[in-house]
Design a protein around this motif. Structure first.
Motif, PDB file in Angstrom:
ATOM      1  N   ASN A  89       0.873  -0.973   0.718  1.00 35.07           N
ATOM      2  CA  ASN A  89      -0.279   0.035  -0.528  1.00 35.07           C
ATOM      3  C   ASN A  89       0.633   1.193   0.580  1.00 35.07           C
ATOM      4  O   ASN A  89       0.676   2.312  -0.948  1.00 35.07           O
ATOM      5  N   THR A  90       1.783   1.444   0.867  1.00 35.88           N
ATOM      6  CA  THR A  90       2.937   2.206   0.514  1.00 35.88           C
ATOM      7  C   THR A  90       3.331   2.939  -0.331  1.00 35.88           C
ATOM      8  O   THR A  90       3.887   4.141  -1.045  1.00 35.88           O
ATOM      9  N   GLU A  92       2.215   1.615  -3.390  1.00 37.78           N
ATOM     10  CA  GLU A  92       1.369   2.210  -4.226  1.00 37.78           C
ATOM     11  C   GLU A  92       1.086   4.106  -3.846  1.00 37.78           C
ATOM     12  O   GLU A  92       1.193   4.912  -5.004  1.00 37.78           O
ATOM     13  N   GLN A  93       0.835   4.382  -3.076  1.00 40.04           N
ATOM     14  CA  GLN A  93       0.705   5.923  -2.563  1.00 40.04           C
ATOM     15  C   GLN A  93       2.023   6.693  -2.726  1.00 40.04           C
ATOM     16  O   GLN A  93       2.174   8.151  -3.271  1.00 40.04           O
ATOM     17  N   ILE A  94       2.986   6.287  -2.754  1.00 35.46           N
ATOM     18  CA  ILE A  94       4.044   7.060  -3.394  1.00 35.46           C
ATOM     19  C   ILE A  94       4.248   6.805  -4.486  1.00 35.46           C
ATOM     20  O   ILE A  94       3.989   7.692  -5.139  1.00 35.46           O
ATOM     21  N   THR A  95       4.014   5.873  -5.233  1.00 38.09           N
ATOM     22  CA  THR A  95       4.013   6.326  -6.936  1.00 38.09           C
ATOM     23  C   THR A  95       2.316   7.128  -6.887  1.00 38.09           C
ATOM     24  O   THR A  95       2.400   7.706  -8.298  1.00 38.09           O
ATOM     25  N   LYS A  96       1.785   7.308  -6.814  1.00 38.21           N
ATOM     26  CA  LYS A  96       0.799   7.944  -7.103  1.00 38.21           C
ATOM     27  C   LYS A  96       0.619   9.652  -6.745  1.00 38.21           C
ATOM     28  O   LYS A  96       0.511  10.235  -7.402  1.00 38.21           O
ATOM     29  N   THR A  97       2.070   9.976  -5.382  1.00 37.76           N
ATOM     30  CA  THR A  97       1.802  11.366  -5.120  1.00 37.76           C
ATOM     31  C   THR A  97       2.933  11.013  -6.871  1.00 37.76           C
ATOM     32  O   THR A  97       2.944  12.768  -6.883  1.00 37.76           O
ATOM     33  N   GLU A 100       1.226  11.971  -9.284  1.00 37.56           N
ATOM     34  CA  GLU A 100       0.101  13.874  -9.426  1.00 37.56           C
ATOM     35  C   GLU A 100       0.940  14.648  -9.252  1.00 37.56           C
ATOM     36  O   GLU A 100       1.105  16.066  -9.611  1.00 37.56           O
TER      37      GLU A 100
END
Length: 370
Positions: A89-90, A92-97, A100
């Motif tokens: 999950n972490t 995935e969040q890093i890749t999303k940020t 963005e």
């Protein structure tokens, strides 16, 4: 080689001393002679516990131990799965940020923000005006009245308590002169307390000018603040009799003065001067301070001896040869220093105008220390 006969002869061994106590006996003892002998083969004990129940409990314990081991293994597996999910999950969040942040759009600065360079120049004038207004407010607060006005009742109470020691009366403070030091009573506007502060006066104190400063020790002045005037008056009386401002050690007091000779005459008992005479002493002291000396009254010094010898020479009398030795033993007059004047009560005055310097008598003393 040893033969079979030789080996058999070993069993026919006989000791040299058959009565040796260390030699074990091979004879069998009787069972009746041994008191500690106990044979448990004749007894049989039956167990009150069912053997089948014992076996069942043992089987249950074995099963429970197996279940606990399985639970521990399962919990460890679940924890590992959760940690793996958290890491995914972490990531995935890093890749999303990161996705963005990477944009191809052109961002314009906020026109209302002060960080904008155009607004920084445009609002400089307004900021300067704000700073000017703030400084004006600070100046007004600083220029505000630090001391509150005392009421007529409060001033009257202070005057009636200290009477002839009062030397200055205003709407905001009452100044008292007591021997070496003085005291200033006022009310502070910041904390609404009545304060008494010790004060130092000049040499010699002039009743008309009343030049004084607060007594400081290090970075703090000697003073006390109270919410009631009664406590402040009591503290003032205490400061007059105790501590540095109360326990004054006097060397001697002025008993007379000579303007022609620039001399103070000192003794153990002070002389009370009127205001007119005290005013002359103050003026004379300020004009001739470096020339004035203190001479002990009724004590012969080297100055008296020189005048006596001078008078004898004029009249033709003989001078004793011991005069030179006597002159070396006598002390000269000392310099006038630490001279302090203070008011005292005039017994002939019956009025209540204590602040008027003409209605008092004055004494002058020489302090031993500063």
């Amino acid at each position: 080689m040893a033969t079979k006969k030789d080996l058999k002869s070993i069993y026919d061994y006989k000791p040299s001393n058959p009565h040796d106590p260390k030699m074990p006996s091979l004879e069998r003892t009787n069972e009746s002679d041994n008191d500690n002998f106990f044979d448990d083969s004749e007894f049989y004990f039956e167990s009150s516990i069912n053997p089948n129940a014992v076996k069942k409990e043992e089987n249950k314990e074995i099963l429970m131990e197996g279940l606990e081991d399985n639970k521990k293994n399962a919990s460890s597996i679940i924890a590992k799965i959760k940690s793996v999910n958290a890491t995914t999950n972490t990531l995935e969040q890093i890749t999303k940020t990161q996705e963005e942040l990477v944009t191809n759009e052109f961002v314009m600065p906020d026109p209302t923000s002060e960080l904008n360079i155009f607004n920084a120049f445009a609002n400089r004038k307004y900021r300067a005006l704000e700073e000017v207004s703030k400084t004006k407010e600070m100046i007004k607060n600083v220029r505000g009245e630090v001391r509150q006005k005392l009421t007529e009742k409060e001033i009257k109470k202070i005057i009636e308590t200290f009477r002839s020691k009062v030397v200055k009366i205003t709407q905001k403070e009452v100044v008292i002169k007591n021997s070496k030091y003085g005291f200033e009573i006022y009310r502070n506007s910041t904390d609404n307390r009545y304060w008494v502060a010790a004060s130092c006066f000049e040499e010699i104190w002039d009743p008309k000018k009343n030049n004084y400063v607060n007594l400081w020790s290090g970075n703090s002045f000697t003073g006390y603040g109270y919410h009631s005037l009664e406590e402040t008056i009591n503290q003032t009386i205490n400061m007059m009799t105790k501590g540095k401002t109360g326990n004054i050690i006097w060397k001697d007091f002025v008993t007379g003065w000579s303007k022609q000779k620039n001399r103070f005459y000192a003794g153990d008992e002070p002389t009370q001067f009127t205001y007119t005479e005290y005013k002359k002493i103050v003026k004379w002291y300020r004009e001739n301070k470096i020339w004035i000396l203190v001479k002990q009254a009724n004590v012969k010094d080297i100055e008296d001896l020189m005048e006596e010898n001078k008078r004898k020479r004029q009249t033709g009398e003989s001078i004793s040869p011991m005069a030179t030795i006597q002159a070396k033993l006598l002390e000269p007059p000392r310099r006038a220093s630490l001279v302090f004047g203070y008011p005292v009560k005039d017994p002939n005055y019956k009025g209540k105008d204590f602040a008027n310097p003409e209605n008092k008598l004055y004494e002058i003393g020489f302090a031993l220390t500063e």
